[in-house]
Scaffold this motif. Structure first.
Motif, PDB file in Angstrom:
ATOM      1  N   ASP A   1      24.895 -11.628 -25.792  1.00 40.62           N
ATOM      2  CA  ASP A   1      24.697 -12.255 -24.362  1.00 40.62           C
ATOM      3  C   ASP A   1      25.785 -13.338 -24.124  1.00 40.62           C
ATOM      4  O   ASP A   1      26.784 -13.557 -24.602  1.00 40.62           O
ATOM      5  N   SER A   2      25.433 -13.775 -22.915  1.00 42.05           N
ATOM      6  CA  SER A   2      26.890 -14.712 -22.383  1.00 42.05           C
ATOM      7  C   SER A   2      26.910 -15.890 -23.067  1.00 42.05           C
ATOM      8  O   SER A   2      27.969 -16.418 -23.287  1.00 42.05           O
TER       9      SER A   2
ATOM     10  N   GLY B   1      21.774  -5.795 -22.859  1.00 43.86           N
ATOM     11  CA  GLY B   1      20.389  -6.031 -22.230  1.00 43.86           C
ATOM     12  C   GLY B   1      20.194  -5.482 -20.739  1.00 43.86           C
ATOM     13  O   GLY B   1      19.440  -5.720 -19.998  1.00 43.86           O
ATOM     14  N   GLY B   2      21.548  -4.875 -20.302  1.00 46.84           N
ATOM     15  CA  GLY B   2      21.658  -4.818 -18.930  1.00 46.84           C
ATOM     16  C   GLY B   2      22.534  -5.195 -18.151  1.00 46.84           C
ATOM     17  O   GLY B   2      23.428  -6.027 -18.337  1.00 46.84           O
ATOM     18  N   PHE B   3      22.277  -4.843 -16.725  1.00 51.40           N
ATOM     19  CA  PHE B   3      23.452  -5.341 -15.689  1.00 51.40           C
ATOM     20  C   PHE B   3      23.628  -6.817 -15.430  1.00 51.40           C
ATOM     21  O   PHE B   3      24.790  -7.531 -15.484  1.00 51.40           O
ATOM     22  N   ALA B   4      22.419  -7.465 -15.324  1.00 50.89           N
ATOM     23  CA  ALA B   4      22.562  -8.907 -15.150  1.00 50.89           C
ATOM     24  C   ALA B   4      23.049  -9.757 -16.149  1.00 50.89           C
ATOM     25  O   ALA B   4      24.150 -10.676 -15.916  1.00 50.89           O
ATOM     26  N   GLU B   5      22.685  -9.532 -17.460  1.00 50.15           N
ATOM     27  CA  GLU B   5      23.460  -9.957 -18.479  1.00 50.15           C
ATOM     28  C   GLU B   5      25.031  -9.764 -18.696  1.00 50.15           C
ATOM     29  O   GLU B   5      25.779 -10.289 -18.977  1.00 50.15           O
ATOM     30  N   ALA B   6      25.282  -8.348 -18.345  1.00 49.09           N
ATOM     31  CA  ALA B   6      26.709  -7.854 -18.593  1.00 49.09           C
ATOM     32  C   ALA B   6      27.645  -8.944 -17.488  1.00 49.09           C
ATOM     33  O   ALA B   6      28.694  -9.208 -17.882  1.00 49.09           O
ATOM     34  N   ARG B   7      26.957  -8.945 -16.441  1.00 48.60           N
ATOM     35  CA  ARG B   7      27.797  -9.643 -15.379  1.00 48.60           C
ATOM     36  C   ARG B   7      28.006 -11.128 -15.880  1.00 48.60           C
ATOM     37  O   ARG B   7      28.919 -11.696 -15.566  1.00 48.60           O
ATOM     38  N   LYS B   8      26.894 -11.844 -16.559  1.00 52.11           N
ATOM     39  CA  LYS B   8      27.100 -13.288 -17.043  1.00 52.11           C
ATOM     40  C   LYS B   8      28.022 -13.282 -18.093  1.00 52.11           C
ATOM     41  O   LYS B   8      28.832 -14.006 -18.121  1.00 52.11           O
ATOM     42  N   VAL B   9      28.055 -11.960 -18.937  1.00 55.66           N
ATOM     43  CA  VAL B   9      29.263 -12.043 -20.162  1.00 55.66           C
ATOM     44  C   VAL B   9      30.542 -11.886 -19.412  1.00 55.66           C
ATOM     45  O   VAL B   9      31.397 -12.508 -19.877  1.00 55.66           O
ATOM     46  N   HIS B  10      30.884 -11.143 -18.323  1.00 57.16           N
ATOM     47  CA  HIS B  10      31.743 -10.915 -17.674  1.00 57.16           C
ATOM     48  C   HIS B  10      32.182 -12.172 -16.932  1.00 57.16           C
ATOM     49  O   HIS B  10      33.594 -12.455 -17.031  1.00 57.16           O
ATOM     50  N   ASP B  11      31.587 -12.977 -16.309  1.00 54.33           N
ATOM     51  CA  ASP B  11      31.914 -14.020 -15.594  1.00 54.33           C
ATOM     52  C   ASP B  11      32.245 -15.337 -16.539  1.00 54.33           C
ATOM     53  O   ASP B  11      33.235 -16.044 -16.284  1.00 54.33           O
ATOM     54  N   VAL B  12      31.679 -15.556 -17.760  1.00 56.97           N
ATOM     55  CA  VAL B  12      32.137 -16.223 -18.747  1.00 56.97           C
ATOM     56  C   VAL B  12      33.434 -16.128 -19.254  1.00 56.97           C
ATOM     57  O   VAL B  12      34.459 -16.925 -19.294  1.00 56.97           O
ATOM     58  N   CYS B  13      33.792 -14.823 -19.543  1.00 58.82           N
ATOM     59  CA  CYS B  13      35.246 -14.409 -19.920  1.00 58.82           C
ATOM     60  C   CYS B  13      36.239 -14.755 -18.923  1.00 58.82           C
ATOM     61  O   CYS B  13      37.113 -15.192 -19.077  1.00 58.82           O
ATOM     62  N   LEU B  14      35.868 -14.359 -17.635  1.00 57.14           N
ATOM     63  CA  LEU B  14      36.624 -14.499 -16.418  1.00 57.14           C
ATOM     64  C   LEU B  14      37.066 -16.074 -16.441  1.00 57.14           C
ATOM     65  O   LEU B  14      38.283 -16.186 -16.424  1.00 57.14           O
ATOM     66  N   ALA B  15      35.986 -16.891 -16.394  1.00 53.48           N
ATOM     67  CA  ALA B  15      36.166 -18.273 -16.251  1.00 53.48           C
ATOM     68  C   ALA B  15      37.238 -18.699 -17.181  1.00 53.48           C
ATOM     69  O   ALA B  15      37.819 -20.004 -17.065  1.00 53.48           O
ATOM     70  N   ARG B  16      37.113 -18.284 -18.448  1.00 55.45           N
ATOM     71  CA  ARG B  16      38.114 -18.828 -19.617  1.00 55.45           C
ATOM     72  C   ARG B  16      39.197 -17.655 -19.791  1.00 55.45           C
ATOM     73  O   ARG B  16      39.760 -17.637 -20.519  1.00 55.45           O
ATOM     74  N   SER B  17      39.776 -16.924 -18.839  1.00 55.82           N
ATOM     75  CA  SER B  17      40.684 -15.956 -18.881  1.00 55.82           C
ATOM     76  C   SER B  17      40.715 -15.034 -19.899  1.00 55.82           C
ATOM     77  O   SER B  17      41.935 -15.026 -20.534  1.00 55.82           O
ATOM     78  N   VAL B  18      39.685 -14.905 -20.391  1.00 60.28           N
ATOM     79  CA  VAL B  18      39.516 -13.667 -21.580  1.00 60.28           C
ATOM     80  C   VAL B  18      39.107 -12.261 -20.882  1.00 60.28           C
ATOM     81  O   VAL B  18      38.173 -12.152 -20.160  1.00 60.28           O
TER      82      VAL B  18
ATOM     83  N   GLY C   1      24.018  -1.825 -22.876  1.00 60.90           N
ATOM     84  CA  GLY C   1      22.913  -1.804 -23.635  1.00 60.90           C
ATOM     85  C   GLY C   1      22.866  -2.862 -24.684  1.00 60.90           C
ATOM     86  O   GLY C   1      21.971  -3.592 -24.882  1.00 60.90           O
ATOM     87  N   ARG C   2      24.085  -3.217 -25.334  1.00 61.45           N
ATOM     88  CA  ARG C   2      24.165  -4.149 -26.321  1.00 61.45           C
ATOM     89  C   ARG C   2      23.456  -5.611 -25.905  1.00 61.45           C
ATOM     90  O   ARG C   2      23.177  -6.478 -26.402  1.00 61.45           O
TER      91      ARG C   2
ATOM     92  N   GLY D   1      15.363  -9.529 -29.058  1.00 61.94           N
ATOM     93  CA  GLY D   1      16.359  -8.461 -29.343  1.00 61.94           C
ATOM     94  C   GLY D   1      15.715  -7.064 -28.505  1.00 61.94           C
ATOM     95  O   GLY D   1      15.602  -7.228 -27.376  1.00 61.94           O
ATOM     96  N   HIS D   2      15.907  -5.999 -29.219  1.00 61.93           N
ATOM     97  CA  HIS D   2      15.851  -4.745 -28.616  1.00 61.93           C
ATOM     98  C   HIS D   2      16.561  -4.497 -27.246  1.00 61.93           C
ATOM     99  O   HIS D   2      15.834  -4.120 -26.132  1.00 61.93           O
ATOM    100  N   ASN D   3      17.818  -5.106 -27.096  1.00 63.84           N
ATOM    101  CA  ASN D   3      18.408  -5.210 -26.033  1.00 63.84           C
ATOM    102  C   ASN D   3      18.723  -3.855 -25.252  1.00 63.84           C
ATOM    103  O   ASN D   3      18.812  -3.551 -24.122  1.00 63.84           O
ATOM    104  N   MET D   4      18.809  -2.673 -26.297  1.00 66.94           N
ATOM    105  CA  MET D   4      19.207  -1.470 -25.593  1.00 66.94           C
ATOM    106  C   MET D   4      17.858  -0.809 -25.031  1.00 66.94           C
ATOM    107  O   MET D   4      17.967  -0.111 -24.045  1.00 66.94           O
TER     108      MET D   4
END
Ligand code: OSB
Ligand code: MG
Length: 371
Positions: A243-244, A267-284, A264-265, A95-98
């Protein structure tokens, strides 16, 4: 990257107007700024934890403790080749992502400054302009809220988000729709409801909302699936996505059709990009959330919003909506079309104003690696 020292600083900044959500009212931001010093350069980060642990588990106080006693010592323990090494290094801390994100994002800024490149380019951002909306808190009266909406639309903002809670929901939305029939409108409940309120959400369907954000519990996926099956309005998750993997499961289960990403939620840019990519791959589609950040966090949000799947206006708006004087030069400004242009300077692209930062600092601690 050899990290020479890390400075933690608490700044206190009164908000121009109070910000009220279903979990309470904020009038003063207590923000932890992080400065990472390395070979003559400095990277800047911000812990977006709120003052009290009502949005998630974190607060200004827990972030300070976890940074000083656990996160910073781990960063000193090993050498970093790239900012992508930071998240794995911090993964054993649960935890403590922020708290983690404040350091991770500062190291991205440092890395970009060293390469003399804008951060948005390094993370793979493609947009040169981002679309902006505003998040309006619960007001003392509907009339006051309507007045604020009018002012924000006049300023050019592309969509209006209002906070709702039991007793401040259907009647408020109805009044807004009466006065602004075509405005792009959405609601954020910050987990204030349960499936017992399903009739309320069915009735909200008729107002053509862009989405409803985090209607149910912060730690729930399953009930959001049931809700999304029962209503037409897209559900957007905020608090539930840390997280992603959370994003993948929520989308696969059908708990939401949109995801809000906060640096913050997750944990930073690396995970944010993973969330972004997971969503992109599923058209969300995704959009950038806000935590009433100072200019440092705001600049990071602008960089993140340049990624291709940020298809909806974010809660990223002008500095002057929040603070009399922000901590960066220039301050963040929004054009009359409700857009922000990505700065081309290196790092986060805005210069921290140290004189201003000193004026609002209430405590500082400098941490160095054991030699
Ligand atoms: O849920 O998006 C939220 C602010 C504090 C805590 C949670 C939230 C918010 C906002 C504000 O909506 C967005 C902003 O920074 O303007
Ligand atoms: Mg939210």
């Amino acid at each position: 990257m050899k990290i020479d020292q890390i400075e933690l600083r608490e700044v206190q900044m009164p908000l121009i107007s109070f910000f009220e959500t279903s979990f309470g009212r904020t009038t003063l931001r207590r923000i932890i700024l992080v400065r990472v010093f390395s070979e003559g350069l400095v990277g800047y980060g911000e812990a977006t934890s709120p003052e009290a642990p009502y949005y998630n588990h974190e607060s200004t106080g827990t972030a300070w403790h976890v940074l000083r006693d656990f996160v910073v010592p781990r960063v000193f323990q090993s050498s970093l080749e790239t900012p992508d090494n930071v998240a794995p290094l911090l993964a054993p801390i649960r935890g403590h992502n922020m708290a983690k994100a404040s350091i991770e994002t500062a190291i991205w800024d440092l890395y970009a400054r060293r390469l003399q490149k804008p951060l948005y380019e390094l993370i793979g951002g493609q947009r040169r302009m981002i679309d902006c909306g505003v998040s309006l808190g619960i007001q003392n009266s509907i009339a006051e809220l309507l007045g604020k909406i009018e002012r924000e639309l006049d300023a050019g903002y592309q969509r209006i988000k209002i906070k709702i809670k039991p007793g401040w929901d259907l009647a408020v939305v109805r009044e807004i729709r009466r006065q602004f029939p075509t405005v792009v409108l959405m609601c954020d409940a910050n987990s204030a409801y349960s499936l017992k309120d399903i009739d309320l959400f069915r009735r909200l369907d008729e107002f053509g909302l862009l989405m409803i954000e985090q209607p149910l519990a912060w730690n729930d996926i399953l009930d959001h699936v049931k809700l999304q099956q029962a209503i037409k309005t897209p559900v957007c998750l905020d608090e539930s996505i840390l997280d992603s993997e959370d994003a993948r499961k929520a989308i696969e289960a059908g708990a939401c059709r949109i995801i809000n990403i906060k640096l913050g939620r997750v944990g930073g840019f690396a995970e944010a990009r993973k969330v972004h990519d997971v969503c992109l791959a599923r058209s969300v589609p995704v959009w950038c959330g806000g935590m009433l950040e100072s200019g440092i966090g705001r600049a990071q949000n602008i960089a993140m919003s340049s990624l291709e799947n940020f298809l909806l206006p974010g809660d990223v708006s002008a500095s002057k909506r929040y603070f009399h004087k922000d901590l960066i030069d220039p301050e963040v400004e929004v054009d009359p079309q409700g857009r922000i242009r990505l700065p081309e300077e290196s790092g986060i692209g805005f210069q921290p104003n140290m004189k201003r930062i000193e004026q609002v600092t209430v405590r500082t601690e400098i941490l160095r690696p054991a030699s």
